[in-house]
Write a protein that holds these residues in place. Sequence first.
Motif, short mmCIF file in Angstrom:
data_model
loop_
_atom_site.label_atom_id
_atom_site.label_comp_id
_atom_site.label_asym_id
_atom_site.label_seq_id
_atom_site.Cartn_x
_atom_site.Cartn_y
_atom_site.Cartn_z
N ASN A 124 60.29 17.75 14.16
CA ASN A 124 60.62 17.02 12.93
C ASN A 124 61.96 16.31 13.08
O ASN A 124 62.77 16.63 13.95
N SER A 125 62.18 15.40 12.15
CA SER A 125 63.42 14.66 12.17
C SER A 125 64.51 15.38 11.38
O SER A 125 64.26 15.88 10.28
N ALA A 126 65.68 15.42 11.97
CA ALA A 126 66.81 16.05 11.28
C ALA A 126 67.76 14.99 10.77
O ALA A 126 68.83 15.30 10.26
N LEU A 127 67.35 13.72 10.89
CA LEU A 127 68.26 12.64 10.53
C LEU A 127 68.28 12.39 9.03
O LEU A 127 67.25 12.51 8.36
N LEU A 128 69.45 12.03 8.54
CA LEU A 128 69.55 11.62 7.15
C LEU A 128 70.79 10.76 6.97
O LEU A 128 71.72 10.82 7.79
N PHE A 129 70.77 9.95 5.94
CA PHE A 129 71.98 9.26 5.51
C PHE A 129 72.60 10.12 4.41
O PHE A 129 71.87 10.60 3.54
N VAL A 130 73.90 10.25 4.48
CA VAL A 130 74.56 10.99 3.40
C VAL A 130 75.63 10.08 2.80
O VAL A 130 76.29 9.33 3.52
N THR A 131 75.71 10.10 1.47
CA THR A 131 76.77 9.35 0.79
C THR A 131 77.40 10.26 -0.24
O THR A 131 76.79 11.23 -0.69
N LYS A 132 78.62 9.90 -0.57
CA LYS A 132 79.25 10.66 -1.65
C LYS A 132 78.68 10.15 -2.96
O LYS A 132 78.45 8.95 -3.12
N LYS A 133 78.47 11.04 -3.87
CA LYS A 133 77.93 10.62 -5.16
C LYS A 133 78.83 9.60 -5.83
O LYS A 133 78.39 8.75 -6.58
N SER A 134 80.14 9.74 -5.53
CA SER A 134 81.10 8.82 -6.14
C SER A 134 80.84 7.38 -5.72
O SER A 134 81.29 6.44 -6.37
N LYS A 135 80.11 7.17 -4.60
CA LYS A 135 79.79 5.82 -4.14
C LYS A 135 78.67 5.21 -4.96
O LYS A 135 78.35 4.03 -4.81
N ASN A 136 78.04 6.05 -5.78
CA ASN A 136 77.01 5.58 -6.70
C ASN A 136 75.82 4.93 -5.97
O ASN A 136 75.32 3.91 -6.41
N ILE A 137 75.43 5.52 -4.86
CA ILE A 137 74.25 5.03 -4.14
C ILE A 137 73.14 6.04 -4.42
O ILE A 137 73.15 7.15 -3.90
N LYS A 138 72.22 5.64 -5.31
CA LYS A 138 71.24 6.61 -5.78
C LYS A 138 69.93 6.50 -5.01
O LYS A 138 69.20 7.48 -4.90
N THR A 139 69.60 5.33 -4.53
CA THR A 139 68.36 5.18 -3.75
C THR A 139 68.73 4.63 -2.39
O THR A 139 69.81 4.06 -2.21
N ILE A 140 67.80 4.79 -1.48
CA ILE A 140 68.07 4.35 -0.09
C ILE A 140 68.24 2.82 -0.05
O ILE A 140 69.01 2.29 0.75
N GLN A 141 67.57 2.13 -0.98
CA GLN A 141 67.70 0.67 -1.03
C GLN A 141 69.13 0.27 -1.40
O GLN A 141 69.61 -0.79 -0.99
N GLU A 142 69.77 1.07 -2.18
CA GLU A 142 71.13 0.74 -2.62
C GLU A 142 72.16 0.79 -1.48
O GLU A 142 73.33 0.51 -1.69
N LEU A 143 71.70 1.19 -0.28
CA LEU A 143 72.59 1.14 0.89
C LEU A 143 72.83 -0.30 1.33
O LEU A 143 73.70 -0.56 2.16
N SER A 144 72.08 -1.17 0.74
CA SER A 144 72.18 -2.59 1.09
C SER A 144 73.63 -3.07 0.96
O SER A 144 74.28 -2.85 -0.07
N GLY A 145 74.11 -3.69 2.02
CA GLY A 145 75.46 -4.24 2.02
C GLY A 145 76.55 -3.22 2.24
O GLY A 145 77.73 -3.55 2.19
N LYS A 146 76.16 -1.99 2.47
CA LYS A 146 77.16 -0.92 2.63
C LYS A 146 77.48 -0.71 4.11
O LYS A 146 76.73 -1.10 4.99
N LYS A 147 78.61 -0.03 4.30
CA LYS A 147 79.00 0.35 5.67
C LYS A 147 78.42 1.72 5.98
O LYS A 147 78.66 2.68 5.22
N ILE A 148 77.63 1.79 7.06
CA ILE A 148 77.03 3.08 7.42
C ILE A 148 77.56 3.49 8.79
O ILE A 148 77.47 2.72 9.76
N GLY A 149 78.08 4.67 8.85
CA GLY A 149 78.57 5.21 10.10
C GLY A 149 77.39 5.63 10.98
O GLY A 149 76.39 6.14 10.47
N ILE A 150 77.52 5.37 12.27
CA ILE A 150 76.44 5.78 13.18
C ILE A 150 77.07 6.13 14.53
O ILE A 150 78.13 5.62 14.87
N TRP A 151 76.39 7.07 15.24
CA TRP A 151 76.99 7.51 16.51
C TRP A 151 77.08 6.35 17.47
O TRP A 151 76.11 5.60 17.65
N LYS A 152 78.19 6.28 18.07
CA LYS A 152 78.38 5.23 19.07
C LYS A 152 77.56 5.55 20.31
O LYS A 152 77.11 4.68 21.03
N SER A 153 77.36 6.84 20.55
CA SER A 153 76.79 7.28 21.81
C SER A 153 75.27 7.27 21.81
O SER A 153 74.66 7.92 22.64
#
Lengths: 779, 326
Positions: free
Chosen positions: B105-134
Motif C-alpha cells: 500500500n501507499s504510505a504517501l500523503l500531503f500534510v498541511t497545517k489547518k491554519s493554511k485553510n486547505i480543506k480539499t486536495i484541489q485547494e493545493l492549487s497554487g501552493k508550495k509543496i515540499g517534496i524529497w529532493k532525493s
Amino acid sequence: MSIVNKFKQSLSARIVTYVLTLCILLFVLSLSGFYFFSKHRIEEMTYRNAEILTENTVMQTEAILAPIMKIADNYKWMITRMINHPDTFMDLTRQIVAQNPEIIGSAIAFTPNYFKDKGLYFSPYSYRDGDSIRSIQLGNENYEYFVMDWYQIPMSIQQPYWSEPYYDEGGGNALMTTYSVPVYLDSNGKEIIVAILTMDLPLDRFTEMVSSLKILETGYASVLSRNGTFVTHPNKELIMNQTIFSYAKEKNNPELREIGRDMQRNKSGFVSSTLDGIERVMYYAPLPSSNWTLAVLFPKSEMYLPLRSISIILLIVIIIGLGLLTVIIARIITRQLSPLHHFATSARDVAKGNFNIILPDIHTQDEMRELHDAFEYMQHNLVHYIQTLKDTTSAKEKIESELRIAREIQMGMIPKTFPPFPSRKEIEQFAVLIPAKEVGGDLYDYFIHEEKLYFIIGDVSGKGIPASLLMAVTRSLFRTVSLHYNTAAEIMAGLNRSLSENNESNMFVTLFLGLLDLRTGMLEYCNAGHNPPLLIEKTSSYFSVIPNLPLGLYEDFEFKQQSYQLNAGSTLFLYTDGITEAENGEQVLYGEERLLAFLSEKEFATPQLLIEGVLEDVTHHVAHAPQSDDMTMLAITFVGGQEKYEKSITLINEIQQIPILYEFIEGVGHDLGLEDALVLKLNLALEEAVSNVILYAYPKEPGKKIVVSVSLKGSDLIFTVTDSGIPFDPTLSENPNLELSAEERPIGGLGIYLIKQIMNEVTYSRIHDINIFTMKKKI
Amino acid sequence: MTSRIVRLFVILFSCGSLSAQMPEVVFMPHWLPQAQFAGYYVAQEKGFYEEAGIKVKIVHPSASIMPTESLLSGKVDVISLFLVTAMTTVGNGAEMVNIAQMSQNSALLFVTKKSKNIKTIQELSGKKIGIWKSGFDEIPKSLVNSLNIKVTWVPILSSINMFMLDGVDAMTVMWYNEYDQIINAGYNSEELNTFFFSRHGCNMPEDGLYCLKNTYNTRKQDLRKFAEASLKGWEYAETHPEETIEIVLEVMKKNHIPTNYAHQQWMLEKVLELMKPPLEKGNKGYLSEITYEKAAKKLLSNGFLKSITPYSEFFKPVLSFKNDDQ
C-alpha cells in the motif's frame, strides 16, 4: 500504683501533666506554624530562585547567541557593499572566522547562478581546522545547498534562522547550530535575497553552561530546540534523539506534551508534573534569539529537604527540652508542695485531738507561709474553742435536761389517756400534740361536767418556753374559768380577761372552745381566732365559725358564740395551723384543701385511726423537711346521746332469785317507758337465760354470782348475763323438737328457742372463764 | 544484554567457519536504518538468514552511495526500492527485476497545517509543496497532474523544518515517518489536514526487493532464501514489536542516527500495516499484474515512463504463493 491513680492522687503529677500538655500544644502549634510558614517561604524562594536562575542562564546563553546575530548583521552589510567583487567573499568568510573565535565556519551561499561566471553553486566557505582556517566552495552536485534547511528556510521565510542543532560533519559529538541570515540587495527598487550568510557556532560552551546549572540536590537545566528536541539534558540518551513530544508519548504523559506546546509558543512559567515517577517542578523560559527553550527542573520534595532536617533537629531539641522541663517542674513542684503533706498529717493529728503537734518549718514568705500561719492560728484557737464548746455543751445539756423536764410537765398537763372517759359511750375521742421544739405552744384539753364535754384546742403565739408557759396558764384558766360560766362565750370572755391582764409581752392565744351536751349532741362553741374545725358526717366540711379575736389582745372583747346539733356518728376534727401549714421541701403548704380532700375521701372507724391517718398524710407531704410548728389534732366522735341508759343487777344461783329479776326487768321497762307486752316477753327471755345459769352453771355450788346488766344503745336494748360457771354456749343448741313433751325434750333446748324467738340477736362469748350471754332487742 | 552478546559470539564463531562456505547476499535498503526495514534487521539479529543457509550483509546508502547505483555496479546483491522508482529505473534501461513486493500500500500523503485553510486536495492549487529532493517524487507529481492543478514543488533534503516554519504550505510525507516527526515536533493531529494518496486513486505499493536480472538468473535459490527469511523477520517483528524496536534502535545507534522509541514504534506499526495485502486473500511479497499495470500507466501518462516493461519481465518472484492467479 497505676499512672491514673498517681494522676488522681498527686497534685504535682497533675500540674506537671497540665504544664506539659500546654507546652506540647504550644510547641506543636508553633512548630507546625513554623513548618508551614517556612514551607511556603521555601517554596516561594525556590521558585524565585529557579526563575532567577533560568532568567540569568537565558541572559548568559543569549550572550553567546546574540553577538553572532550582531556579527552577521555587520557582515551582511559588507556583502552588499562588495557584491561586485565576488572573489573577495572567500576572504570575507576567512575574516569572519578569523576575527570571531566563537565562530568555526562561515559561508556566503549565493542563489543559483547569481554570478554568471561562477557557476550554479557559488558559496565561499571558510572553516576552522585545528589552528588553521580552510576555505572551499561549499556547493557542488553532491552538496546542493539549495535544499538545505540553513539556506532554504531563511530564503523562504525571508528571516534569519537558527538551525536545529546538529552533529558536526566530522562525526564527533560536537553539537552545532548554524545561524543563517538572508542578504538583501536592491534590484530595481525591490529588495531581493541574493545570498544567505551563515555562521556555524559550536554549542559546547552553551551546553556546558546549561549542564553546569544545579538546583537543589538533583535539579538540572535542559535546553530544547524549537522543535522540542533535547539539546542538553543530563540523560545523554535524550539529546538529539528525543523531542519533548516523543518523550511525552513514550512516558504516556500528555501533560508534558502540552508543556512542550506552550514552550513553542514562547511562553514561560512554572509547571509541575510527574516525570519518571517523581513530582517535579519546572520553570521554563524562551531563549529569545533562537526560539529555543530553557527549562529548569527539580524534584518538588527536594525543596523541603533543608526544612525537614531543621524540623527534625527542632523536634529533637523540643523533645529533650520537654523531658528536662518535666523533670525540673516535677522537682520544683514536689519541693514546693512537700509541706502540704506535713500539713495534711498535722491536720489529721489535730482532728484526733492532739493540738500540740509541731507544724513543718516554712522559711518562705508565700502562700505556704500563709497556710502555716493560718494552721498555727487554727491550732491555738481550737484549744480555746474546744474549751468553750465543752462549757457550752454542758450548759446546753443542762438546759436540755430542764427542757425535757418542762416537756414532761407540759405533756403531763395534756390529757393523754385514751379513751379519756371509758364509761362515756356517747363520745369517742382521740388527740395528739407533737411539739416542734422540746416544749410547744399548742394545747388541747377537755373535761366532763354535768353531762357536758368541755373541750378546747388552741395555739399560743410564739414557740418554746414562753409559749409553753402561756399554754399552761391557758389550760389552767380553762379548767377553772369554765366552771364559773354557763355559756361558751362567757367562758371565752373570762379566759380573755384573765389572759389580757398584765400581758406585757403581748402574747396571744387562738382557741376553739366547745361545750357538747352528751345527752343531746347539742354543741355550743366559741372561736377565738382559731382554725375552723372540720365536721365529718356523711360528707366532710369546714365548720362555720365566727372568728372573733385571739385571746389576750383586747380585754373587753365581746365573743360571739354559736351552736350546732351534732348527729349521732358525726365527728368533729380540730387541729392547729401546724397541720395545714406543714411545709415540704419546696415550701408547699399541706393546706386546708388537701386536709378536706383527704378527710372526704377516706373513712375512719375511730378518731384514733382518723388522726393517725391525717398524721401519715401530713408526714408524707412534708417528707424530710423539718417540722416548723407544733402539730395538734383533736377528734371527737359523737356516738349518740341515747345510750344514757344502763342498769345492772347481781343475782346468786338460787331459783328464788327469779322474782328479783322480774322486778329488775319491770324497772327497766318503766325507766324506758316500754310496753307491758314487751316487758313480759323480755321477762320470759331473761328468766330462761338466768334460770339456765342458776340450774346448770354451778352444779352443787350455791351462792355463786350471776350478773344481769342492761343498756340502751341507739334503739338496741342489750341484755348481758354473765357468770363464772362451767362453759356453756346456749346458742349452739338445736332448735327443740316441739312434737315432744316438755319432759322428753333435752334440757335447755326450749329455753334458747324461746329466747331466740323474742330477741333480735343472741350471742355468746367466754372471756377469762366468764360466760357472757348477750341478747339484743330492738325497741 | 549479556545473552545478546553471547548469541552474537555464538553466531560469529560457530558460523565463522560455516559462513565462509555460505553464499553471501549483500542487501542495501533504500534509506538509512529505521523501523521501515525492521524485518531485515530482525531476520539478521535472530539468525533467520543463517538458518536459511545464507550469509547476509546489510549496508546502508549515504549521500554518495545510492542503492540503484550500488546494485548496478554490482556492489550489492539486493536492494529495496519504491515500486515506481524501480519502474522508472527499469524504464530507463536498468537490467533489474522485482523479486518480492513487500509493501502493498501507499504510505504517501500531503500534510498541511489547518491554519493554511486547505480543506480539499484541489485547494493545493497554487501552493508550495515540499517534496524529497532525493526521489520518490513520481507519484506525488502524477497525483497532482491528475488533479489538473498547478503547484510549486519545493525540493527538500529530508527535514520537516521547512514545513514547521511555513517555508512550504504543504509537504509530501510518509505516513510512517515524517508525519510522526511533525507530531513529535509539537503539532497535534487535529491541527493538521491530511490527503492520503491511497484515497485519491494512487494506492501504489512501495518498498520492494530488487536484484539484477543476472543475479536472479544465477542465484535464484539464494534470493528465495533471502526473501523467505526476510518475510520471517517481518512476521517476527509483527509478533514481537517491542523486541523489534529495540533491535532497530540498536542498529540506528550504531549508525549514529538520532531517533527515539516512540517514533520507531509508530513506524513499525504503520509499515506492518502497509505490508498487508489490500485483498484479504492476497499474498505477502506479491505484486499483482493489475497493480503493476496501473502504476505503469500512471507513470506513462505523466511522462516518467516512455514504455511499459512487460509485467513478467519486471516481476520475477522468488517466493512461492498460495495461488498464482492473483
